[in-house]
Design a protein around this motif. Structure first.
Motif, short mmCIF file in Angstrom:
data_model
loop_
_atom_site.label_atom_id
_atom_site.label_comp_id
_atom_site.label_asym_id
_atom_site.label_seq_id
_atom_site.Cartn_x
_atom_site.Cartn_y
_atom_site.Cartn_z
N GLU A 276 4.59 -111.81 -49.50
CA GLU A 276 5.93 -111.43 -49.07
C GLU A 276 6.97 -112.15 -49.93
OE1 GLU A 276 3.56 -113.02 -47.39
OE2 GLU A 276 3.63 -112.62 -45.24
N LEU A 326 5.15 -105.45 -45.16
CA LEU A 326 4.33 -104.90 -46.24
C LEU A 326 3.55 -103.67 -45.81
CD1 LEU A 326 2.86 -108.21 -47.72
CD2 LEU A 326 4.70 -106.82 -48.67
N ASP A 329 4.15 -100.74 -47.97
CA ASP A 329 3.97 -100.98 -49.40
C ASP A 329 2.59 -100.47 -49.81
OD1 ASP A 329 3.81 -101.85 -51.98
OD2 ASP A 329 4.06 -103.98 -51.53
#
Length: 449
Positions: A276, A326, A329
């Motif tokens: 992160e 995330l 992502d």
């Protein structure tokens, strides 16, 4: 029969009884010895499944406990515990060990369900027994540390407020002397000693890693949370089994002599993936301050090194324990070695399990999923990763395994931020002989084999 004969007969019977007593004692000793040997054999490496270790650990802990030692009429009270799950676990263990030194029962503290570092008034307190089993803790840690409830208080004496020192002048030695003074005299006469001041996670550390590990072993999740972790682990293994079955069917089409195994095991790898933005900023600063360049790891570096752990191309699920930021992502799911199937909770379809719980419970579920993995890979400067490896190390130690570098062990752990053999991550076991937990608490490197 004359007196002489009677005397000889009495002596003969006495000797026989004495011999019989010695024989009985010898037999009892032999039985106890054989029992200990058998218990050790059954708890050896490669015999008992991970999910069945609770029985062994509980038995082992109870064998090492004592009925006396911790007073149940004197108590220690600590401030509400804050920060992330693992910092809270450290703070709780530190509070337990402080109470142990003062020979007091620790009044069950409140944890923090939410995650706020400075806005204390916005914290959502949650009772510890809503996360961990109260009675189980006292049963496993009996004689070592003890938890009590506020309802146990008799209020026969007033509360003594004990201010813990802080600042540069408040050294480890001064803190220890302060605790020693508080364990005797007029302070010890009070039923409750209430420590006021900062979070226990930030207190000076006086206790060895083994003592912390002992407390952590006694922390057993309540059934509600444990069952949520069961669902996630079950989903991971189901997907792994499904992909392995497909591979076996394809292989059997090319090999008429092969036998498909629908009951094949489906191990999984858990990766605590710290990439992160806030973590990368923190770890870069940490590298600059410490002069160590083995703290940060990019996604590509993690993916490459994890891929060098498993040589087989049998499909293996890789569970990615990542922050919610995330989950959208897609790059964390691409680029993995053939045979490794990356999943995070959203792709796995279990994000709904997490969303219905506060932050602390979500973290506890993820911690349990990673802890149960056949292979765990994390960052050695992360408290989350470090505590998982500590607990896995303790479990292997209970099974007689003290090193992992020279042998292939079950449930190994790795640190992806440190390069190991064959361009893979470094094998990782906690150094259980460390004199304090500071290495884990404050992000120092604790790799050992």
């Amino acid at each position: 029969m004359d007196l002489s004969s009677k005397s000889k007969l009495s002596r003969l019977i006495g000797c026989q009884l004495t011999s019989l007593t010695y024989i009985c004692l010898a037999l009892v000793t032999m039985v106890l010895f054989l029992r200990a040997v058998l218990l050790h054999s059954f708890s050896g490496y490669g015999v008992i499944e991970w999910n069945n270790l609770d029985l062994i650990l509980s038995h082992s802990l109870l064998l090492n406990s004592h009925d006396e030692g911790i007073r149940r009429d004197k108590y220690l009270e600590v401030p509400q515990i804050v920060w992330g799950l693992n910092n809270q676990k450290i703070a709780f263990a530190r509070a337990c060990l402080t109470a142990r030194m003062l020979n007091r029962t620790l009044l069950m503290p409140s944890l923090s369900a939410s995650l706020f570092y400075k806005e204390i008034d916005r914290l959502q307190p949650i009772s510890l027994d809503k996360v961990f089993q109260f009675d189980k803790f006292n049963s496993l840690c009996k004689g070592f540390v003890q938890l009590g409830r506020y309802s146990d208080l008799k209020n026969q004496t007033g509360i003594y407020d004990l201010q813990k020192g802080s600042g540069r002048k408040w050294t480890v030695e001064r803190d220890m002397e302060h605790l020693k003074q508080s364990s005797r005299g007029h302070v010890d006469e009070h039923e409750v000693v209430r420590i006021v001041g900062k979070n226990p996670f930030l207190w000076h550390d006086h206790w060895p890693v083994e003592d912390y590990a002992r407390v952590f072993e006694c922390l057993v999740l309540v059934d509600e949370i444990s069952k949520e972790a069961d669902k996630v682990v079950s989903k991971i293994r189901q997907i792994g089994k499904k992909h392995r079955s497909k591979t076996e069917m394809i292989q059997s089409d090319f090999d008429a002599n092969s036998e498909s195994s629908s009951t094949a095991t489906s191990p999984y790898i858990a990766v605590h993936m710290r990439v992160e933005i806030d973590w990368m900023i923190h770890c870069k600063k940490l590298e600059q301050r410490s002069g160590i360049n083995q703290i940060c790891s990019s996604k590509q570096e993690i993916i490459q090194r994890v891929g060098n752990i498993v040589s087989s191309e049998s499909p293996t699920v890789v569970y990615l324990a990542v922050a919610d930021s995330l989950l959208n992502d897609s790059s964390i799911l691409s680029g993995w070695k053939k045979g490794l199937l990356p999943f995070e909770k959203k792709k796995l379809g279990v994000d709904g399990i997490y969303k219905k719980h506060p932050y602390l419970i979500q973290s506890a579920i993820d911690y349990e999923v990673c802890s149960r993995a056949d292979i765990f890979v994390g960052n050695s400067f992360s408290t989350f990763s470090s505590l998982i490896v500590l607990e896995r190390t303790q479990k292997m130690k209970r099974m007689g395994i003290t090193r992992s570098c020279d042998i292939d062990v079950r449930w190994p752990s790795y640190a992806y931020n440190i390069l190991g053999e064959s361009n893979g991550p470094q094998k990782w076991m906690t150094n259980m002989s460390d004199s304090t937990l500071q290495a884990i608490s404050y992000g120092s490197n604790a790799i050992t084999c």
